[in-house]
Design a protein around this motif. Structure first.
Motif: not given
Length: 357
Positions: A40-42, A215-219, A266-267
């Protein structure tokens, strides 16, 4: 077990056995990790499209009716320059064109008279050519001034900054009564398409990132929500941080809750490279000294005891599941996870219940 001597007054020395302290430790059983790993990267959210709106001409801003955060429809006036000077140029061009048209009419009439006289052999050929040239030059002057008038009228329209499409005002970069140059950014707008996330990927992983990856994105601002996205851009040169590369991912669907500037995670799911086996251990189970990184491995003996041995290991990345270990351990072995600082190779320890990562 060791011995120590007890001496009493007037008594013979007696040797009493002394028991060594057997330290308890916890452990985890090693299992091979799957071929797929997560990282996971920011990053930071941004609009799918951004535009810096500017005037094509220089001038003083007369009106600036929009504010940051406004939603603007296509065709709406967003800024206006003082157009007095440009309208004056239009008037000057119109006057010059009228004069040129009058001169062109006179030249055409003169050419007509000279041509009639030439047909009656009353003037020479050179006089006819001169009259024709004067008429042609007058027509060319009229055409040139017509183009200049069109340009002057266009410059008047350029004093109006119009919304190119439905958009949102991200930032207002100028103020009323401010002098701006041609091409100087006045308003930053965002519009269209799905939101994007811009992030930096370390050099150790950039080779595994490809366009089209899912990818999967979370906030942080939208907890318990995850958004699927695709990698759209992969940088080929490092950013200001010398060991990272820029990457852009785009959400597969538009979402009004996602706003530019939001912090994102971002995973990625990466396949293991080649047939290299990897194991995951708790990071605190791995120690390091002058010889390198190592772990303590337990071999069961009897009565809940175990013999400690040291293993040099080769490690990889720290993931959410644990620290990657590629060499030095085997599947099924027991690695000490608690009590590491109190033991050394060759010691006998008490094996407590296993401890997960």
């Amino acid at each position: 077990m060791s011995l120590f001597t007890l001496v009493g007054c007037g008594q013979q020395k007696v040797q009493v056995p002394k028991r060594d302290v057997i330290r308890p430790v916890r452990y985890v059983e090693i299992t091979a990790a799957g071929a797929e790993r997560e990282r996971t990267f920011t990053g930071t959210a941004r609009a799918g499209f951004r535009s810096k709106l500017s005037f094509k001409v220089a001038g003083t801003i007369k009106k600036l009716p929009v504010n940051t955060g406004d939603n603007v429809k296509s065709g709406v006036l967003m800024a206006l320059l003082d157009d007095k000077d440009y309208r004056l140029k239009v008037q000057q061009s119109e006057a010059a064109l009228k004069q040129a048209k009058a001169a062109a009419r006179n030249a055409e009439a003169g050419y007509g008279r000279v041509r009639s006289l030439y047909e009656n052999n009353s003037v020479s050929r050179s006089e006819l050519d001169g009259a024709r040239a004067s008429a042609e030059q007058a027509r060319a002057t009229v055409q040139l001034l017509e183009r200049q008038l069109e340009q002057a009228k266009l410059q008047v329209t350029y004093t109006r900054l119009i919304a190119p499409s439905n958009c949102s005002v991200a930032s207002v970069l100028a103020e009323e009564n401010e002098n701006v140059a041609s091409g100087q950014a006045v308003i930053l707008v965002t519009y269209g398409a799905s939101p994007e996330v811009e992030l930096s990927v370390p050099e150790t992983y950039i080779a595994l990132v490809e366009k089209g990856m899912t990818v999967q994105v979370s906030f942080d601002a939208l907890p318990k929500k995850s958004f699927p996205a695709l990698v759209t851009e992969v940088g080929v040169a490092t950013t200001t941080m010398a060991t990272t590369f820029p990457v852009v991912v785009r959400l597969l669907a538009d979402n009004p809750s996602v706003r530019p500037g939001m912090a994102a995670s971002v995973k990625f799911r990466f396949d293991a490279v080649g047939d290299k086996k990897r194991y995951l251990v708790p990071p605190f189970a791995v120690s390091e000294d002058a010889k390198g990184r190592f772990v303590y491995v337990l071999k069961r003996t009897k009565d809940g005891l175990g013999l400690v041995s040291r293993r040099e290991v080769t490690t990889g990345a720290l993931t959410s599941q644990g620290l990657e270990v590629f060499t030095g351990v085997k599947e099924g072995e027991l690695v000490v996870t608690a009590g590491v600082t109190k033991i050394k190779a060759g010691m006998t320890v008490k094996i407590s219940s296993p401890r997960g990562m």
